[in-house]
Scaffold this active site. Structure first.
Site, PDB file in Angstrom:
ATOM      1  N   LYS A  79       0.858  -1.185   0.000  1.00 46.33           N
ATOM      2  CA  LYS A  79       0.000   0.000   0.000  1.00 46.33           C
ATOM      3  C   LYS A  79       0.895   1.237   0.000  1.00 46.33           C
ATOM      4  CE  LYS A  79      -3.925   1.937   2.653  1.00 46.33           C
ATOM      5  NZ  LYS A  79      -4.781   1.761   3.849  1.00 46.33           N
ATOM      6  N   SER A 154      -9.896   1.749   2.920  1.00 46.83           N
ATOM      7  CA  SER A 154      -9.011   2.563   2.111  1.00 46.83           C
ATOM      8  C   SER A 154      -7.984   1.756   1.317  1.00 46.83           C
ATOM      9  CB  SER A 154      -8.267   3.553   3.004  1.00 46.83           C
ATOM     10  OG  SER A 154      -7.362   2.871   3.861  1.00 46.83           O
ATOM     11  N   SER A 178     -10.156  -0.755   6.975  1.00 49.89           N
ATOM     12  CA  SER A 178      -9.528  -0.556   5.662  1.00 49.89           C
ATOM     13  C   SER A 178      -8.825  -1.773   5.085  1.00 49.89           C
ATOM     14  CB  SER A 178      -8.532   0.595   5.728  1.00 49.89           C
ATOM     15  OG  SER A 178      -9.202   1.818   5.799  1.00 49.89           O
TER      16      SER A 178
END
Lengths: 486, 95
Positions: A79, A154, A178
């Site tokens: 990420k 997210s 997330s």
């Protein structure tokens, strides 16, 4: 070379160890597939094939010299919230559009120490604030199962990349769901460990008392292998737990006979889409067949999770994001009158609407005279919610329910209404407020064929048991083996 | 709870975020919706409850007062919008 892009981490590790495939071959395979499919999905923000291939070559050289490491040569995508020395790290924001990380986060370092090869940096909601990936400055990520739908957020890029076979596994971060919600939306297994298990050092901070790193993969077994690499004490993180390393794969094979599953009545109410409840009920039948018993429990204070979270998370974010001032790094406005105007314009231009909203909420609740009514009250509710769970563990070993009340929604469905978006995290937020481990695994589809995830919440430091529970379910079912046709 | 336009301007100033007069109304409406959600928790009686920030109630570690990091200024300043001779450059603040 022919390679199944949906091979698990365990299979990839075995193939590398048997020398059926090299790390360079694997890296090339995923980079080629990404070059072909990423333009349609937007899962990656940054690729650096030269770096990836040189890392892969170095792991192949290590293997030929007889060196061993648990995941030597296995590719991983991160990420874009994890700093990696020399890699652009944007956090999905214009603020950091051109920021090149000057050092490496501990989790990435530990994974590199375990032999993993970095494929690239994955798209995400801006500063991890969002549940649909629509807040990214770099554009939304598409759900590989249905590109008219969101991948969740997210960590949307992390989920989409693994679901589409652009990486065998990825890292995410989970502040309010997330990892778990995108895992559900993309039919993956994702784990948020106990707060303090994975170092936060070098992960761009959102809400420091809630943020936790974790893996995305095809299976629970893979999550265990990945957590073995990610977890570990780090003196550079003040809240890192100083405890011995454990092997999270150690209990995978245990039968589930005697397992007590708690079903909170608050998670099975009318707020759920019927198809979601149906899939979860069917999965519970599988668990019962495997020898588990279920017991209804109540978590009376869990309904305050969302309001408490929208005090704690913005408050901590407003403090953490004050570092982005246009002075030391990040975006600086071109024209300004004086230093305060420089701060104001740089932040107004560099942050997107959702990030600004959360900073404003956080600033308000922490401003003079409001602390007791908001941050302190939210802290007390965290205690009450944690006590509800403590009581539940007297009668059950794990708590299970749907990961989210509805499956992947269409782009734009909630983008204009922040409150509607926030309520999508209604079941995931409580584990962040309490610091407990929680995971999501695939458990079926609704009437429209959209994937449903089951959330397993465990007691503190009980990851090995939760992974055992999910692994045994995956031995008996094949929902996790379904892949999008792309 | 209701927020006035002045409240928004005050918070925006404290947060050092420029909000133009055109944007105030929009921001105000969205924040009011969020505070409506937050205010659900105000009714809970939490008298005598100890606030929690860490599930395992850990206390922060102390470390030895020793130099552990090397000076990495050049590397760390590489991302600065403007820097010279080891300093970050900002608009003049002292006349």
């Amino acid at each position: 070379m022919s390679w199944n892009a949906f091979a698990t981490v365990a299979e990839t590790k075995a193939a590398l160890e048997a020398k059926e495939v090299s790390a360079v071959d694997l890296a090339k395979h995923y980079l080629d597939r990404t070059a072909q499919l990423n333009p349609g999905l937007n899962a990656y923000i940054t690729l650096n094939p030269e770096k990836t291939l040189s890392e892969a070559l170095s792991t192949d050289n290590k293997r030929s010299k007889g060196e061993v490491a648990p995941l030597l040569g296995v590719p991983i995508a991160h990420k874009d919230i994890y700093l990696i020395d020399g890699w652009r790290t944007t956090c999905g924001s214009k603020m950091l559009e051109n920021f090149v990380a000057p050092y490496t986060s501990t989790v990435v370092k530990y994974m590199a120490d375990a032999g993993m090869v970095t494929l690239g940096k994955l798209n995400m909601d801006e500063f991890a604030m969002g549940s649909s990936n629509e807040t990214s400055f770099f554009g939304p990520v598409k759900n590989p199962w249905d590109t008219s739908r969101v991948p969740g957020g997210s960590s949307g890029g992390s989920a989409a990349a693994v679901a589409a076979g652009l990486a065998p596994a990825s890292t995410g971060t989970d502040t309010g769901g997330s990892i778990r919600q995108p895992a559900m939306f993309c039919n993956l297994t994702g784990l948020k460990p106990t707060y303090g298990i994975c170092s936060r050092y070098g992960i761009i901070a959102f809400a420091s008392s809630l943020d936790q790193a974790g893996p995305f993969a095809q299976t629970a077994e893979d999550c265990a292998l990945l957590l073995n690499a990610m977890a570990g004490f780090d003196p550079r993180d003040a809240t890192s737990l100083d405890r011995p390393k454990e092997d999270y794969t150690r209990d995978l094979a245990k039968p589930l006979k005697g397992l007590r599953i708690g079903l909170p009545k608050e998670f099975f109410g009318e707020g759920n889409e019927p198809g979601v409840l149906k899939a979860v009920e069917a999965a519970l039948d599988v668990y019962r067949k495997l020898g588990a018993t279920t017991v209804e429990i109540s978590l009376p204070n869990v309904k305050y999770s969302v309001p408490a979270y929208y005090v704690v998370a913005p408050a901590e974010a407003s403090s953490n994001l004050s570092r982005f001032d246009g002075a030391r790094f990040g975006h600086r406005a071109k024209d300004y009158d004086d230093i305060v105007d420089m701060y104001k314009r740089s932040r107004a231009e560099g942050f997107g609407a959702e990030v600004k909203r959360r900073i404003l909420i956080g600033t308000y609740v922490l401003s003079h005279g409001y602390y007791d009514a908001y941050y302190l009250q939210a802290g007390k509710l965290r205690r009450l919610i944690a006590e509800d769970f403590k009581k539940a563990y007297e009668v059950c070993d794990v708590v299970i329910g749907p990961t989210a009340p509805e499956p992947a929604f269409q782009f734009g469905a909630k983008a204009d209404d922040p409150v509607k978006m926030y309520l999508n995290d209604i079941y995931t937020i409580c584990a962040n407020l309490t610091g407990q481990p929680a995971m999501s695994h695939p458990c079926g589809v609704d009437e429209n064929g959209l994937h449903v995830g089951m959330q397993i919440i465990g007691n503190y430091l009980d990851e090995a048991r939760m992974l055992n529970v999910a692994h045994q379910y995956q031995l008996a079912t094949d929902w996790h083996k379904k892949h999008p046709n792309i | 709870m209701s927020l006035s336009a002045q409240d928004i301007e005050r918070i925006a100033h404290l947060a050092r975020i420029r909000v133009t007069p055109d944007e105030v109304g929009q921001v105000q409406a969205k924040l009011e919706g969020i505070f409506k959600l937050i205010d659900d928790m105000q009714s809970v009686n939490t008298k005598g409850v100890e606030p929690m920030s860490h599930g395992l109630d850990m206390v922060l570690r102390l470390r030895d007062d020793a130099v552990t990091e090397k000076n990495d200024r050049e590397n760390l300043q590489r991302n600065a919008p403007q820097a010279a001779e080891g300093y970050f450059l900002v608009p003049k603040v002292i006349e």
